[in-house]
Enzyme design. Structure first.
Site, PDB file in Angstrom:
ATOM      1  N   LEU A  29      -0.626  -2.657   5.963  1.00  0.00           N
ATOM      2  CA  LEU A  29       0.702  -2.543   6.546  1.00  0.00           C
ATOM      3  C   LEU A  29       1.532  -3.761   6.168  1.00  0.00           C
ATOM      4  O   LEU A  29       0.997  -4.866   6.043  1.00  0.00           O
ATOM      5  CB  LEU A  29       0.592  -2.452   8.067  1.00  0.00           C
ATOM      6  N   CYS A  30       2.834  -3.537   6.004  1.00  0.00           N
ATOM      7  CA  CYS A  30       3.725  -4.638   5.653  1.00  0.00           C
ATOM      8  C   CYS A  30       3.666  -5.710   6.741  1.00  0.00           C
ATOM      9  O   CYS A  30       3.576  -5.363   7.912  1.00  0.00           O
ATOM     10  CB  CYS A  30       5.156  -4.129   5.504  1.00  0.00           C
ATOM     11  N   PRO A  31       3.716  -6.973   6.383  1.00  0.00           N
ATOM     12  CA  PRO A  31       3.991  -7.473   5.038  1.00  0.00           C
ATOM     13  C   PRO A  31       2.751  -7.718   4.170  1.00  0.00           C
ATOM     14  O   PRO A  31       2.878  -8.397   3.159  1.00  0.00           O
ATOM     15  CB  PRO A  31       4.685  -8.798   5.332  1.00  0.00           C
ATOM     16  N   LEU A  32       1.594  -7.193   4.540  1.00  0.00           N
ATOM     17  CA  LEU A  32       0.413  -7.514   3.723  1.00  0.00           C
ATOM     18  C   LEU A  32       0.539  -7.076   2.253  1.00  0.00           C
ATOM     19  O   LEU A  32       0.147  -7.840   1.362  1.00  0.00           O
ATOM     20  CB  LEU A  32      -0.860  -6.951   4.353  1.00  0.00           C
ATOM     21  N   ASP A  92       2.039   2.151   2.824  1.00  0.00           N
ATOM     22  CA  ASP A  92       3.038   1.840   3.854  1.00  0.00           C
ATOM     23  C   ASP A  92       4.434   2.030   3.256  1.00  0.00           C
ATOM     24  O   ASP A  92       4.805   1.329   2.311  1.00  0.00           O
ATOM     25  CB  ASP A  92       2.863   0.395   4.329  1.00  0.00           C
TER      26      ASP A  92
END
Ligand code: SF4
Lengths: 76, 347
Positions: free
Chosen positions: A12-15, A39
């Site tokens: 999931l952002c910001p990953l 995502d």
């Protein structure tokens, strides 16, 4: 010019952005990187990250529920 | 000035850090941004999961701030190191499980390490004295500077005039006269300054920058620690606390129940790691079980799963249960009545 691929699916952002950033840091200018993510936020965040940090967004494709974002590494 | 000075700005995505960075840019300093990802950041996550949130325009506020400023942004993953801050905060928690003061100290400390390794001169933050009751007070400002190791290389452009001069001011790298003396909870001076810089559509100040300031979220995290008998978490745990309805029908296990398709889809990614259930005779949620569950517990979980499916009023509902060893079994159950679910089960 070499092409590389990064698997950021299920992150999931910001990953996905962080993993992209860390990978790009290891690549020479001119190389291409395709980031594969799920995502939908990455569709906004990775292009924004490219603009901010001087990399070139090449294209975004949607394939079987996955998003493929292709970019070219910019100069330092 | 022959040598252009360089500062790194802590960019949270809020207005204050945006302004602080711009104020310093205006003085001819080269500024780059740094943003820390703890795993609890409100940014990003939930929108991707729930359909209703997907409809909202979405942006990463830290990247947006960097774009407004025309600066580079370095996003740093501190998920692992941050655990110790959440679990053992030296200065304690705020109203919920938010360790704001320790968190600030840690982030400034990381920024200090960053400027050393990147040959930058100083650090800026958007802190304002009195803006936050716990972490942004006159007496906490020197604590952050000292305990982070940043000392007088930490400049707060928005309230610098109310603090002793830092090295960038003393050495003339920046002109103290052009810095500000904002104080207190009012947001008016920040909004006026945003106006002069032409900033619009900046992120409005919310309760905080992370889920740890959220009461419900903190309650779920406290429950997780209590159930495990130790204060520990993995990234998956804290992601799952943001998703679904959480019910604890037994001290040994809790249920994570998808509330809609987006959440069910997200939970599907965890099927290999958790015992999971879903209804087969009716449309219904995907349910993960976190903890130890025996057959009796599984039957209860199946009845609750049926309750949250479209078969809630049916006589009998089939619920398929998949255990971690790959076994599957079907429970034919009567959905539990709403009134039979004690309020205390809901986390
Ligand atoms: S709200 Fe969260 S991220 Fe912000 S200072 Fe407090 S603990 Fe840190």
């Amino acid at each position: 010019m070499t092409s590389h691929r990064l698997d950021a699916r299920r992150m999931l952002c910001p990953l996905p952005v962080i993993r992209t950033q860390d990978r790009v840091a290891q690549l020479p200018a001119g190389d291409c990187l395709t980031v594969c993510c799920t995502d939908p936020g990455a569709v906004h965040d990775i292009p924004a990250w490219c603009r901010v940090n001087g990399h070139e967004l090449l294209d975004i494709q949607h394939e079987n529920g996955e998003i493929l974002i292709r970019l070219r590494v910019g100069e330092e | 000035m022959t040598n252009k000075r360089k500062a790194v700005a802590l960019i949270s995505g809020g207005l204050d850090s945006l302004l602080a960075a711009r104020v310093i840019q205006e003085q001819g300093i080269h500024v780059e941004g740094i943003n820390f990802y703890t795993g609890f950041c409100v940014e990003g996550h939930t929108h991707a999961i729930r359909k209703k949130d997907r409809a909202r325009p979405k942006r990463n506020n830290a990247l947006w701030s960097a774009e407004q400023l025309g600066i580079k942004l370095h996003i740093v993953d501190i998920i692992e190191e941050y655990k110790d801050i959440v679990i053992n905060p030296k200065h304690g928690y705020g109203a919920n499980l938010n360790p704001c003061l320790d968190c600030k100290i840690f982030m400034v400390h990381k920024a200090r390490e960053w400027i050393d390794s990147h040959d930058f001169d100083f650090i800026i933050t958007g802190e304002v004295i009195g803006q936050r009751p716990k972490s942004q007070r006159k007496d906490t400002m020197p604590v952050i500077a000292q305990e982070s190791g940043a000392d007088d290389l930490l400049l707060r452009p928005l309230c610098a005039r109310n603090l002793p001069p830092t090295r960038p001011e003393r050495e003339g790298w920046v002109d103290r006269e052009q810095l500000f003396g904002f104080e207190g909870r009012t947001r008016k001076p920040q909004m006026a300054l945003a106006n002069t810089f032409g900033f619009e559509e900046y992120a409005q100040p919310a309760g905080g920058c992370c889920f740890l300031t959220d009461q419900t979220y903190s309650r779920k995290l406290a429950d997780l620690w209590k159930a495990r008998g130790e204060r520990r978490y993995e990234l998956d745990d804290i992601m799952l606390l943001k998703v679904g309805r959480h019910l604890r029908p037994h001290p040994d296990f809790k249920m994570i129940i998808g509330r809609e398709d987006g959440e069910n889809k997200f939970l599907e990614g965890y099927r290999k790691q958790y015992v999971h259930l879903f209804t087969t005779t009716h449309r219904g949620p995907l349910v993960l079980i976190d903890g130890e569950v025996n057959d009796e517990g599984l039957e209860l979980a199946a009845r609750i799963t049926a309750r949250f499916s479209q078969g809630r009023d049916a006589e009998l509902v089939d619920v398929e249960v998949h255990t971690l060893d790959g076994e599957q079994q079907v429970f034919r159950v009567r959905p539990i009545a709403g009134a039979a679910i004690p309020g205390g089960w809901y986390l």
